[in-house]
Every structure is written in C-alpha cells, then in structure tokens.
Design an enzyme around this catalytic site. Structure first.
Site, mmCIF file in Angstrom:
data_model
loop_
_atom_site.group_PDB
_atom_site.id
_atom_site.type_symbol
_atom_site.label_atom_id
_atom_site.label_comp_id
_atom_site.label_asym_id
_atom_site.label_seq_id
_atom_site.Cartn_x
_atom_site.Cartn_y
_atom_site.Cartn_z
ATOM 1 C CB CYS A 116 26.002 25.888 34.170
ATOM 2 S SG CYS A 116 27.404 26.734 33.627
ATOM 3 C CG HIS A 256 25.194 27.771 37.804
ATOM 4 N ND1 HIS A 256 25.875 26.699 37.981
ATOM 5 C CD2 HIS A 256 25.739 28.523 36.901
ATOM 6 C CE1 HIS A 256 27.160 26.784 37.186
ATOM 7 N NE2 HIS A 256 26.950 27.966 36.699
ATOM 8 C CG ASN A 286 30.372 28.247 36.679
ATOM 9 O OD1 ASN A 286 30.172 27.139 36.676
ATOM 10 N ND2 ASN A 286 30.048 29.210 35.962
HETATM 11 O O1 UT7 Z 1 28.194 29.236 34.282
HETATM 12 C C1 UT7 Z 1 27.557 29.925 33.215
HETATM 13 C C2 UT7 Z 1 26.980 31.115 33.642
HETATM 14 N N1 UT7 Z 1 28.133 32.107 33.799
HETATM 15 C C3 UT7 Z 1 27.913 33.162 34.515
HETATM 16 O O2 UT7 Z 1 27.090 33.351 35.182
HETATM 17 C C4 UT7 Z 1 28.984 34.383 34.605
HETATM 18 C C5 UT7 Z 1 28.360 35.770 34.432
HETATM 19 N N2 UT7 Z 1 29.272 36.917 34.555
HETATM 20 C C6 UT7 Z 1 29.806 37.337 35.576
HETATM 21 O O3 UT7 Z 1 29.939 36.530 36.453
HETATM 22 C C7 UT7 Z 1 30.480 38.681 35.500
HETATM 23 O O4 UT7 Z 1 30.062 39.339 34.311
HETATM 24 C C8 UT7 Z 1 32.081 38.547 35.401
HETATM 25 C C9 UT7 Z 1 32.614 38.054 36.910
HETATM 26 C C10 UT7 Z 1 32.663 37.386 34.387
HETATM 27 C C11 UT7 Z 1 32.678 39.719 35.136
HETATM 28 O O5 UT7 Z 1 32.209 40.691 36.247
HETATM 29 P P1 UT7 Z 1 31.670 42.190 35.628
HETATM 30 O O6 UT7 Z 1 31.407 42.895 36.860
HETATM 31 O O7 UT7 Z 1 30.739 42.127 34.706
HETATM 32 O O8 UT7 Z 1 33.333 42.837 35.071
HETATM 33 P P2 UT7 Z 1 33.282 43.313 33.514
HETATM 34 O O9 UT7 Z 1 33.449 42.464 32.621
HETATM 35 O O10 UT7 Z 1 32.568 44.444 33.391
HETATM 36 O O11 UT7 Z 1 34.914 43.998 33.469
HETATM 37 C C12 UT7 Z 1 35.178 45.144 34.517
HETATM 38 C C13 UT7 Z 1 36.524 45.484 34.412
HETATM 39 C C14 UT7 Z 1 37.229 45.494 33.213
HETATM 40 O O12 UT7 Z 1 38.052 46.419 33.026
HETATM 41 P P3 UT7 Z 1 37.666 48.010 32.622
HETATM 42 O O13 UT7 Z 1 37.192 47.685 30.954
HETATM 43 O O14 UT7 Z 1 36.535 48.438 33.426
HETATM 44 O O15 UT7 Z 1 38.955 48.679 32.756
HETATM 45 C C15 UT7 Z 1 37.727 44.220 32.990
HETATM 46 O O16 UT7 Z 1 38.938 44.174 32.175
HETATM 47 O O17 UT7 Z 1 37.351 44.454 35.276
HETATM 48 C C16 UT7 Z 1 38.406 44.008 34.232
HETATM 49 N N3 UT7 Z 1 38.534 42.613 34.591
HETATM 50 C C17 UT7 Z 1 39.480 42.025 35.379
HETATM 51 N N4 UT7 Z 1 40.120 42.525 36.406
HETATM 52 C C18 UT7 Z 1 41.283 41.940 37.070
HETATM 53 C C19 UT7 Z 1 37.770 41.602 33.948
HETATM 54 N N5 UT7 Z 1 38.382 40.459 34.557
HETATM 55 C C20 UT7 Z 1 39.505 40.561 35.727
HETATM 56 C C21 UT7 Z 1 40.270 39.808 36.500
HETATM 57 N N6 UT7 Z 1 41.008 40.819 37.172
HETATM 58 N N7 UT7 Z 1 40.317 38.681 36.513
#
Ligand code: UT7
Length: 329
Positions: A116, A256, A286
């Site tokens: 990125c 970004h 993204n």
């Molecule tokens: O380009 C390079 C840079 N990339 C980035 O900057 C991405 C950085 N990371 C992020 O933007 C975030 O970490 C994410 C958007 C990827 C995830 O958000 P989060 O708030 O960190 O969610 P999480 O990974 O802590 O997941 C929370 C919950 C989980 O369920 P439980 O374990 O709490 O029951 C996941 O299984 O959300 C669930 N989950 C989803 N639910 C519905 C994860 N993805 C999804 C989804 N739809 N697509």
C-alpha cells in the site's frame, strides 16, 4: 549553496473499474452485512475489474488520463514505474506490459513492490532518477487488481479491498505541484501479518498450496490496524520535522484509504480535524498501491487544493512498509 529543483507533477489521472459491488451485494455471497462493513471500516462499495482486465489494463486507463492531463505525448516518457502487489504475472514486470500497451518508446520500465506504500515509494525513486539528469519524464503508476488475490471464503479480508489505478507524470521541467519531501521506512520482522504466502520461491505453487488457499491474501487485521495508526502518525511527524514544518502548515492530508477508523484515530493522535483529511474509501475500499493516487486525483479534480497549499500524503502497508510525501501546490 545547493538550490533544489523540485520534481513536479505535470499531470495526474485515475481509473476505477465500472463494476460496482455494494456491501449489500457482497452479503448475498459472503457471511457479512452492510452494517458490519460500514461500521467497522466506513466502506460502502468497491469497484472490481472485469475478468478480461488485468492490472496493466487498469494502469493503462489511469496512465492515458495522466498523460492527457499533463499534455505530454507518450513519446516523451523515458521512465515507467508501476507500484503493485498484483502484477499481471510474476515476471516480466507490469511496467513492461504497460509500456507496450501505451505504445511508448523502448524506455526503462520496472515494477516496485511496497504494497500500500508502493505509490509513495515510487514517487521517491522516480524523483531520485529524475535528479540524476538521465531521465526527463517519468510515468509513475499505482495499480491493483486486488480481486485477483482475495479469498471469497475469508470474510475478514474479502470485504475490504477493491481494484483501481492512479498515475502521475513527473518531471523536473515544467509546471505543477512540487514534490518537496519524502520519507520511506520498513520493518520486515513479521511478514506474515499481511502477505500472500504461496506462489513465490519460499512456497512455490503446488496442489497443496492451492487446496490450502495459500495463494490468497492473508491478514492479521487487528495487528495491522494498531501498527497503521502508530506508524502513520510517526511517519507524518518525522517528515514534517525534517522539513521544519508544523502540522498547522498542512492544508490537506491524504492518507492510505484502508479503514475510516484508522483515519479517525490518526486524526485524534495528530490533533488534526477530520475535515483536513481527504477520504474516498467509502466508494473504493482498500485499493493498496492505487489508493493514494486515486484519492489525490479526486482531490485535484474537486479543487480541494489551491496554489501554495501543502498536502501531506501518508501510506502504510504490507512489509511492513510506510511512506510519506509532501506536495506543494
Ligand atoms: O492496506 C494495508 C493496511 N490494512 C489495514 O489497514 C487493515 C487494518 N485492519 C482493519 O481495518 C480492521 O482490523 C478490520 C476491518 C480488518 C477488522 O476490524 P476489527 O474491528 O479489528 O474486527 P475484528 O477482527 O476484531 O473482528 C471482530 C468480529 C469477529 O467476531 P468475534 O470473534 O468478535 O465473534 C470477527 O469474526 O467481527 C467478525 N468479522 C466479521 N463479521 C461480519 C470479521 N470480519 C467480518 C465480516 N462480517 N466481514
């Protein structure tokens, strides 16, 4: 005394494929919801290239617009850099493929891989090559077909990314916004945080790598999120300090475009209000190396920057890599 002659952006262009996929549409095939994607990322929709379009085709569209905007003929280009993690093929480079599609002369072409952060790394490299005096007009492109490496069975990643391309024509001669400062860094200590594990020399393609889905993008979202906020803040501060500038001197920050919550955290940490950040991730998701030029192009089209304004570009991505650039309009 050395007087610096800044590299200028003679023209800029971008391309978003016409196929728009909303969160609602995604939720029909992936176990997700518009509410989750919207509230956790700020993304509302993304654009995907067609089956016939490869990354070089997206790059071609953006490059043609940048050349037209610059008023530069293809024959004048003597250097092509394409920043991408989704090249048409492992080799030869997408830059070489683009050279042919654009009908350029047989000039230097290569790809640059900094995920990125790739477009900003490429601006830095092109600036140095132009400063050598051996190249006069560079075409720098950030282009990605992220849909080609997404795992549609992994809801934690497949809802986040989109396809697109952005391009800039650069030269030390002529008029246009000036590239006045660059900063690039990387930390390779934990590549598995964000990677495509298989298909390279460490894990060549095999039936096992295919069945275990290792040719798709893998990400530890939470760890990447924390690093992104911390590193983008320090990257902004480091570059401004090097140039004796304050955040208050900056008119617009183009970060970004990964997640609106990352931008909001950055806004809090830098103590810069959200209306000083330019974002279009809600419509593109993204797009990796294409994200900054897609947003910069849009900001220019919308006249969000006036003569004399300082614009700070800041990126973060796999590697980990990071980069920031100061542009004076
Ligand atoms: O380009 C390079 C840079 N990339 C980035 O900057 C991405 C950085 N990371 C992020 O933007 C975030 O970490 C994410 C958007 C990827 C995830 O958000 P989060 O708030 O960190 O969610 P999480 O990974 O802590 O997941 C929370 C919950 C989980 O369920 P439980 O374990 O709490 O029951 C996941 O299984 O959300 C669930 N989950 C989803 N639910 C519905 C994860 N993805 C999804 C989804 N739809 N697509």
């Amino acid at each position: 005394m050395v007087t610096e002659k800044y590299t200028r952006i003679l023209g800029i262009g971008a391309y978003g494929p016409s196929r728009v996929v909303t969160n609602e549409q995604l939720s029909q095939t992936v176990d997700t919801s518009d509410e989750w994607i919207r509230s956790r990322t700020g993304i509302l929709e993304r654009r995907f290239g067609s089956d016939e379009q490869s990354t070089s085709d997206l790059a071609l569209e953006a490059a043609q617009k940048a050349l037209a905007h610059a008023g530069v003929l293809p024959d004048e280009i003597d250097l092509v850099l394409v920043a991408t993690i989704t090249p048409d093929m492992a080799f030869p480079s997408t830059a070489c493929v683009l050279q042919h599609k654009l009908g350029l002369r047989k000039v230097a072409c290569f790809d640059l891989e900094a995920a990125c952060s790739g477009f900003l790394y490429a601006l830095d490299v092109a600036d140095s090559m132009l400063a050598s005096g051996r190249y006069k007009k560079a075409l720098v492109v950030g282009a990605e077909k992220m849909s080609s490496i997404m795992d549609w069975e992994d809801r934690t990643t497949c809802v986040l990314f989109g396809d697109g391309a952005g391009a800039a024509v650069l030269s030390k001669e002529g008029e246009g916004p000036a590239l006045v400062g660059f900063y690039c860094g990387a930390d390779g200590s934990n590549p598995s945080l964000l990677c495509q594990p298989a298909g390279g020399s460490a894990l060549p393609a095999s039936s096992e790598t295919l069945s275990s889905r290792k040719h798709f993008l893998k990400m530890n979202g939470r760890e990447i999120f924390k690093s992104a906020v911390r590193v983008m803040e320090s990257s902004c501060r480091t570059l401004l300090e090097e140039h004796n500038l304050e955040l208050s001197d900056v008119s617009l920050i183009i970060p970004h475009q990964a997640n609106m919550r990352i931008v909001e955290s950055l806004s809090q940490r830098l103590e810069v209000p959200m209306n000083k950040f330019y974002c279009n991730l809600e419509r593109y998701g993204n797009t990796s190396a294409a994200s900054i030029p897609l947003a910069l192009n849009e900001a220019v089209q919308k006249k969000a920057l006036s003569d004399g304004d300082l614009c700070l570009l800041v990126a973060f991505g796999a590697g980990l890599t990071w980069s920031s650039t100061i542009v004076r309009f």
